[in-house]
Motif scaffolding. Structure first.
Motif, PDB file in Angstrom:
ATOM      1  N   ASP A  47       0.864  -1.185   0.000  1.00  0.00           N
ATOM      2  CA  ASP A  47       0.000   0.000   0.000  1.00  0.00           C
ATOM      3  C   ASP A  47       0.896   1.230   0.000  1.00  0.00           C
ATOM      4  OD1 ASP A  47      -2.374  -1.387   0.063  1.00  0.00           O
ATOM      5  OD2 ASP A  47      -2.749  -1.072   2.182  1.00  0.00           O
ATOM      6  N   ASN A  48       0.557   2.201  -0.844  1.00  0.00           N
ATOM      7  CA  ASN A  48       1.309   3.452  -0.929  1.00  0.00           C
ATOM      8  C   ASN A  48       0.381   4.613  -0.627  1.00  0.00           C
ATOM      9  OD1 ASN A  48       3.536   1.978  -1.844  1.00  0.00           O
ATOM     10  ND2 ASN A  48       2.993   2.273  -3.978  1.00  0.00           N
ATOM     11  N   GLU A  49       0.972   5.710  -0.177  1.00  0.00           N
ATOM     12  CA  GLU A  49       0.207   6.906   0.159  1.00  0.00           C
ATOM     13  C   GLU A  49       0.982   8.123  -0.330  1.00  0.00           C
ATOM     14  OE1 GLU A  49      -1.932   7.013   4.050  1.00  0.00           O
ATOM     15  OE2 GLU A  49      -0.508   8.646   4.406  1.00  0.00           O
ATOM     16  N   SER A  50       0.272   9.097  -0.864  1.00  0.00           N
ATOM     17  CA  SER A  50       0.888  10.312  -1.392  1.00  0.00           C
ATOM     18  C   SER A  50       0.093  11.511  -0.906  1.00  0.00           C
ATOM     19  CB  SER A  50       0.873  10.241  -2.925  1.00  0.00           C
ATOM     20  OG  SER A  50       1.157  11.490  -3.493  1.00  0.00           O
ATOM     21  N   LEU A  51       0.764  12.464  -0.272  1.00  0.00           N
ATOM     22  CA  LEU A  51       0.131  13.707   0.156  1.00  0.00           C
ATOM     23  C   LEU A  51       0.658  14.838  -0.712  1.00  0.00           C
ATOM     24  CD1 LEU A  51      -1.605  15.390   2.146  1.00  0.00           C
ATOM     25  CD2 LEU A  51       0.488  15.675   3.508  1.00  0.00           C
ATOM     26  N   SER A  52      -0.245  15.600  -1.295  1.00  0.00           N
ATOM     27  CA  SER A  52       0.107  16.795  -2.057  1.00  0.00           C
ATOM     28  C   SER A  52      -0.623  17.958  -1.425  1.00  0.00           C
ATOM     29  CB  SER A  52      -0.310  16.640  -3.524  1.00  0.00           C
ATOM     30  OG  SER A  52       0.349  15.552  -4.117  1.00  0.00           O
ATOM     31  N   THR A  53       0.129  18.987  -1.053  1.00  0.00           N
ATOM     32  CA  THR A  53      -0.467  20.087  -0.292  1.00  0.00           C
ATOM     33  C   THR A  53      -0.971  21.228  -1.167  1.00  0.00           C
ATOM     34  OG1 THR A  53       1.709  21.076   0.046  1.00  0.00           O
ATOM     35  CG2 THR A  53       0.904  19.572   1.756  1.00  0.00           C
ATOM     36  N   ARG A  54      -0.551  21.281  -2.431  1.00  0.00           N
ATOM     37  CA  ARG A  54      -0.896  22.418  -3.280  1.00  0.00           C
ATOM     38  C   ARG A  54      -1.773  22.010  -4.459  1.00  0.00           C
ATOM     39  NH1 ARG A  54       4.920  25.084  -4.117  1.00  0.00           N
ATOM     40  NH2 ARG A  54       3.754  26.477  -5.477  1.00  0.00           N
ATOM     41  N   VAL A  55      -2.674  22.896  -4.836  1.00  0.00           N
ATOM     42  CA  VAL A  55      -3.464  22.719  -6.052  1.00  0.00           C
ATOM     43  C   VAL A  55      -2.504  22.703  -7.235  1.00  0.00           C
ATOM     44  CG1 VAL A  55      -5.181  23.790  -7.567  1.00  0.00           C
ATOM     45  CG2 VAL A  55      -5.481  23.891  -5.092  1.00  0.00           C
ATOM     46  N   GLY A  56      -2.743  21.823  -8.187  1.00  0.00           N
ATOM     47  CA  GLY A  56      -1.918  21.769  -9.385  1.00  0.00           C
ATOM     48  C   GLY A  56      -0.663  20.937  -9.249  1.00  0.00           C
ATOM     49  N   THR A  57      -0.526  20.201  -8.151  1.00  0.00           N
ATOM     50  CA  THR A  57       0.595  19.278  -8.052  1.00  0.00           C
ATOM     51  C   THR A  57       0.362  18.164  -9.063  1.00  0.00           C
ATOM     52  OG1 THR A  57       0.947  19.762  -5.717  1.00  0.00           O
ATOM     53  CG2 THR A  57       1.826  17.670  -6.545  1.00  0.00           C
ATOM     54  N   LEU A  58       1.368  17.907  -9.878  1.00  0.00           N
ATOM     55  CA  LEU A  58       1.238  16.874 -10.909  1.00  0.00           C
ATOM     56  C   LEU A  58       2.312  15.821 -10.677  1.00  0.00           C
ATOM     57  CD1 LEU A  58       0.256  17.486 -14.515  1.00  0.00           C
ATOM     58  CD2 LEU A  58       1.908  15.709 -13.972  1.00  0.00           C
ATOM     59  N   ARG A  59       1.872  14.576 -10.552  1.00  0.00           N
ATOM     60  CA  ARG A  59       2.778  13.450 -10.348  1.00  0.00           C
ATOM     61  C   ARG A  59       2.565  12.481 -11.511  1.00  0.00           C
ATOM     62  NH1 ARG A  59       4.581  13.313  -4.842  1.00  0.00           N
ATOM     63  NH2 ARG A  59       3.420  14.782  -3.550  1.00  0.00           N
ATOM     64  N   GLY A  60       3.610  12.286 -12.317  1.00  0.00           N
ATOM     65  CA  GLY A  60       3.489  11.350 -13.424  1.00  0.00           C
ATOM     66  C   GLY A  60       4.008  11.955 -14.703  1.00  0.00           C
ATOM     67  N   LEU A  61       3.963  11.180 -15.664  1.00  0.00           N
ATOM     68  CA  LEU A  61       3.341   9.884 -15.938  1.00  0.00           C
ATOM     69  C   LEU A  61       4.365   8.780 -15.670  1.00  0.00           C
ATOM     70  CD1 LEU A  61       1.837  11.042 -19.300  1.00  0.00           C
ATOM     71  CD2 LEU A  61       0.499  10.538 -17.284  1.00  0.00           C
ATOM     72  N   HIS A  62       4.096   7.898 -14.727  1.00  0.00           N
ATOM     73  CA  HIS A  62       5.065   6.916 -14.244  1.00  0.00           C
ATOM     74  C   HIS A  62       4.635   5.490 -14.582  1.00  0.00           C
ATOM     75  CE1 HIS A  62       5.737  10.055 -10.859  1.00  0.00           C
ATOM     76  NE2 HIS A  62       6.415  10.384 -11.943  1.00  0.00           N
ATOM     77  N   PHE A  63       5.630   4.604 -14.655  1.00  0.00           N
ATOM     78  CA  PHE A  63       5.376   3.168 -14.805  1.00  0.00           C
ATOM     79  C   PHE A  63       6.610   2.416 -14.327  1.00  0.00           C
ATOM     80  CE2 PHE A  63       7.405   4.579 -18.690  1.00  0.00           C
ATOM     81  CZ  PHE A  63       8.343   3.597 -18.939  1.00  0.00           C
ATOM     82  N   GLN A  64       6.439   1.123 -14.085  1.00  0.00           N
ATOM     83  CA  GLN A  64       7.556   0.213 -13.847  1.00  0.00           C
ATOM     84  C   GLN A  64       7.511  -0.841 -14.939  1.00  0.00           C
ATOM     85  OE1 GLN A  64       8.413   0.408  -9.078  1.00  0.00           O
ATOM     86  NE2 GLN A  64       7.949  -1.561  -9.915  1.00  0.00           N
ATOM     87  N   ALA A  65       8.682  -1.150 -15.489  1.00  0.00           N
ATOM     88  CA  ALA A  65       8.797  -2.126 -16.572  1.00  0.00           C
ATOM     89  C   ALA A  65       8.849  -3.550 -16.019  1.00  0.00           C
ATOM     90  CB  ALA A  65      10.059  -1.833 -17.382  1.00  0.00           C
ATOM     91  N   PRO A  66       8.494  -4.525 -16.854  1.00  0.00           N
ATOM     92  CA  PRO A  66       8.681  -5.917 -16.450  1.00  0.00           C
ATOM     93  C   PRO A  66      10.153  -6.176 -16.120  1.00  0.00           C
ATOM     94  CG  PRO A  66       7.361  -5.770 -18.455  1.00  0.00           C
ATOM     95  CD  PRO A  66       7.904  -4.398 -18.179  1.00  0.00           C
ATOM     96  N   PRO A  67      10.463  -7.020 -15.201  1.00  0.00           N
ATOM     97  CA  PRO A  67       9.576  -7.955 -14.514  1.00  0.00           C
ATOM     98  C   PRO A  67       8.922  -7.384 -13.259  1.00  0.00           C
ATOM     99  CG  PRO A  67      11.824  -8.415 -13.867  1.00  0.00           C
ATOM    100  CD  PRO A  67      11.878  -7.272 -14.860  1.00  0.00           C
ATOM    101  N   ALA A 136       3.238  -5.140  -7.203  1.00  0.00           N
ATOM    102  CA  ALA A 136       4.690  -5.372  -7.235  1.00  0.00           C
ATOM    103  C   ALA A 136       5.334  -4.232  -6.455  1.00  0.00           C
ATOM    104  CB  ALA A 136       5.211  -5.386  -8.674  1.00  0.00           C
ATOM    105  N   GLY A 137       6.384  -4.557  -5.731  1.00  0.00           N
ATOM    106  CA  GLY A 137       7.065  -3.539  -4.941  1.00  0.00           C
ATOM    107  C   GLY A 137       7.834  -2.552  -5.806  1.00  0.00           C
ATOM    108  N   TYR A 138       8.238  -1.462  -5.175  1.00  0.00           N
ATOM    109  CA  TYR A 138       9.006  -0.430  -5.868  1.00  0.00           C
ATOM    110  C   TYR A 138      10.355  -0.979  -6.299  1.00  0.00           C
ATOM    111  CZ  TYR A 138      11.594   3.916  -6.616  1.00  0.00           C
ATOM    112  OH  TYR A 138      12.364   4.927  -7.142  1.00  0.00           O
ATOM    113  N   ALA A 139      10.682  -0.798  -7.574  1.00  0.00           N
ATOM    114  CA  ALA A 139      11.951  -1.257  -8.136  1.00  0.00           C
ATOM    115  C   ALA A 139      12.533  -0.119  -8.977  1.00  0.00           C
ATOM    116  CB  ALA A 139      11.736  -2.506  -8.984  1.00  0.00           C
TER     117      ALA A 139
END
Length: 187
Positions: A47-67, A136-139
């Motif tokens: 389980d992950n949690e993300s706090l953003s305090t400001r309007v317009g915070t942009l996180r991404g575009l992210h991915f993890q590749a195989p495996p 899958a865990g963070y890699a």
């Protein structure tokens, strides 16, 4: 649980029912059997949690590749976000297509993002707390990112009246034109 397929294959909006009274409400935010009944195989390990305090915070575009590719179940615990996914599966008929959906604590809706999609979100109000389960865990050696404002993707991010707040990593993200996907149509 209301589970609705969206325009990109494998992406779902999930709306858990809330049972309320004068004290507030109760809901089940994750129910494996309900997902499995809709053909969604998802075995979260973190389980992950993300706090953003400001309007317009942009996180991404992210991915993890195989495996270590990740599927995600994303929800807003506090506040509202505009959540975006981009299909980056090479053989998919919707390769390079995106969709966006508002997730809010008030609605309680969630977005299921399968492996093979880049994911990001923009906060629509102050103090947004986002929680998501991953299978899958963070890699860090498998992580990748695409530009949030890539002209080839042409994502219609909401205008929140302020320039997006970005991390250094997201400012340096690569273009879609130069991207070589590590994903085939499946996982």
């Amino acid at each position: 649980m209301d589970i609705r397929p969206l325009a990109l294959d494998g992406v779902y909006e999930i709306c858990p029912p809330r049972f309320g009274d004068a004290r507030g409400y109760f809901c089940e935010t994750f129910k494996r059997d309900a997902l499995t009944a809709h053909g969604i195989e998802f075995e979260p390990v973190q389980d992950n949690e993300s706090l953003s305090t400001r309007v317009g915070t942009l996180r991404g575009l992210h991915f993890q590749a195989p495996p270590q590719a990740q599927s995600k179940l994303v929800r807003s615990v506090v506040g509202r976000i505009y959540d975006v996914v981009v299909d980056i599966r090479a053989q998919s008929p919707t390769y390079g297509d995106w969709l966006g959906l508002e997730l809010s604590a008030e609605q309680g809706n969630q977005l299921f993002v399968p492996a093979g999609f880049a994911h990001g979100f923009m906060t629509l109000e102050q103090r947004c707390l986002i929680a998501y389960k991953v299978d899958a865990g963070y890699a860090p050696d498998t992580e990748g990112a695409l530009r949030w404002d890539d002209p080839d993707l042409a994502i219609a991010w909401p205008d929140v009246g302020t320039p997006p707040q970005l991390s250094d990593k997201d400012r340096r993200a690569g273009s879609f034109a130069d991207f070589r996907t590590p994903f085939d149509r499946g996982r």
